[in-house]
Design an enzyme around this catalytic site. Sequence first.
Site, PDB file in Angstrom:
ATOM      1  N   LYS A 106     -48.322-113.754 108.681  1.00  0.00           N
ATOM      2  CA  LYS A 106     -49.504-113.774 109.546  1.00  0.00           C
ATOM      3  C   LYS A 106     -49.450-114.914 110.583  1.00  0.00           C
ATOM      4  CE  LYS A 106     -52.251-110.460 107.676  1.00  0.00           C
ATOM      5  NZ  LYS A 106     -51.948-110.340 106.291  1.00  0.00           N
ATOM      6  N   GLU A 128     -61.297-111.843 111.833  1.00  0.00           N
ATOM      7  CA  GLU A 128     -61.742-111.064 110.682  1.00  0.00           C
ATOM      8  C   GLU A 128     -60.706-111.264 109.581  1.00  0.00           C
ATOM      9  OE1 GLU A 128     -59.876-109.729 113.073  1.00  0.00           O
ATOM     10  OE2 GLU A 128     -58.265-109.046 111.765  1.00  0.00           O
ATOM     11  N   SER A 395     -43.020-109.913 103.049  1.00  0.00           N
ATOM     12  CA  SER A 395     -44.044-110.396 103.980  1.00  0.00           C
ATOM     13  C   SER A 395     -44.853-111.576 103.475  1.00  0.00           C
ATOM     14  CB  SER A 395     -44.982-109.256 104.363  1.00  0.00           C
ATOM     15  OG  SER A 395     -45.539-108.663 103.206  1.00  0.00           O
TER      16      SER A 395
END
Length: 413
Positions: A106, A128, A395
């Site tokens: 991220k 969000e 990830s």
Amino acid sequence: MNTPNSFRTGPDENGHFGMFGGRFVAETLMPLILDLEKAYQDAKADPAYKAEMDAGLKHYVGRPSPLYFAERLTEHLRGVAAAEGRDGGAKIYFKREELNHTGSHKVNNVLGQILLARRMGKPRIIAETGAGQHGVATATLCARYGLKCVVYMGALDVSRQAPNVFRMKMLGAEVVPVQAGARTLKDAMNEALRDWVTNVHDTFYCIGTVAGPHPYPAMVRDFQSIIGHETRAQMLEQEGRLPDSLIACIGGGSNAMGLFHPFLDDPHVKIWGVEAAGHGIPSGQHAASLTGGRPGVLHGNRTYLLMDDDGQIAEAHSISAGLDYPGIGPEHSWLHDTGRASYISATDEEALAAFQLVSRLEGIIPALEPAHALAKVVELAPTLPKDHLMVVNLSGRGDKDIPQVAEILGTRI
Ligand SMILES: *Cc1c(COP(=O)(O)O)cnc(C)c1O
């Protein structure tokens, strides 16, 4: 559908990937979106922005992330193939995004957007979050650059993800619980879009995946493409050629798009996206928008969505909060319909098994999200030849999932 000359040139100037994408937003939002698009175009062409980005990725995020040969998993799955009478078993590599600062991919995207917000002179950042990983990454970079940070989070997720809520608060962010709808990610994103319209003058909306109105899907993809660019160079260095296949899990689709995009015009590279099948597609309790949804409009773009018979957005279900989204980035919808990428799914149970297998064999506890991709590696690798090079995007790391997995396995910690 016609096959385009290149899969890497999109979207068009209105943000369309074939029939998907676009910008379906209130008129009041349009000037902001156009401002953002222009600022991003300017930044892309500015060597100073690129230099700032490169330095941040290297010294703060910790890139490049390694491309690691998963030797024991490879051997294990070759054993499975042999037991079935086959001389196969692909050679498996992990792209180690779990080693990034804050524990997932991220941060690659958040760094890009926060540096852009600074260029635009916006002192207030909103975001969000579902599981809290994007919220934590955003709160982290806001702390680093001294920006005000407000994170919208469904009230149900606030209660389910208490450690990440605390992390965001430690980092100085304000967390706003959203009571609307099912009180999860979809509702948090609606609320963030509402905030943005109301606070146009000083606010930058940092979206966490390849969704939202144009230019977000393309911009987030560009920031995450560092994953695929590094993988290309690392595989060439380690094996002297490109990989034969790529595989990644899909929530909104940003870690997958980041790995896939630099390889889209190499037709011999097979591409698999793995959606969350939850309790199984037939149960209706899943998060597999491509496998079990149909095209509609949500959060400013046209894409495949989970909907009921009346066209209402359905609730997604997955063991993994990070995959629990009823939509998917529009570029994936297009890659699906053109046939360039294949989309499959893994159940909660399969992901949980892969989570445990990879922890024991490789000494790497994956997050539950990439455990879905690993579950399909376990299935596919034994059917492929031994010289097949397969890259799975790891990830994120599993630390955040330990309490949940312990509870499912009946262990009290
Ligand atoms: C958020 C998250 C995902 C899902 O988001 P994508 O946009 O599909 O990548 C996957 N893995 C991890 C570790 C995450 O935190």
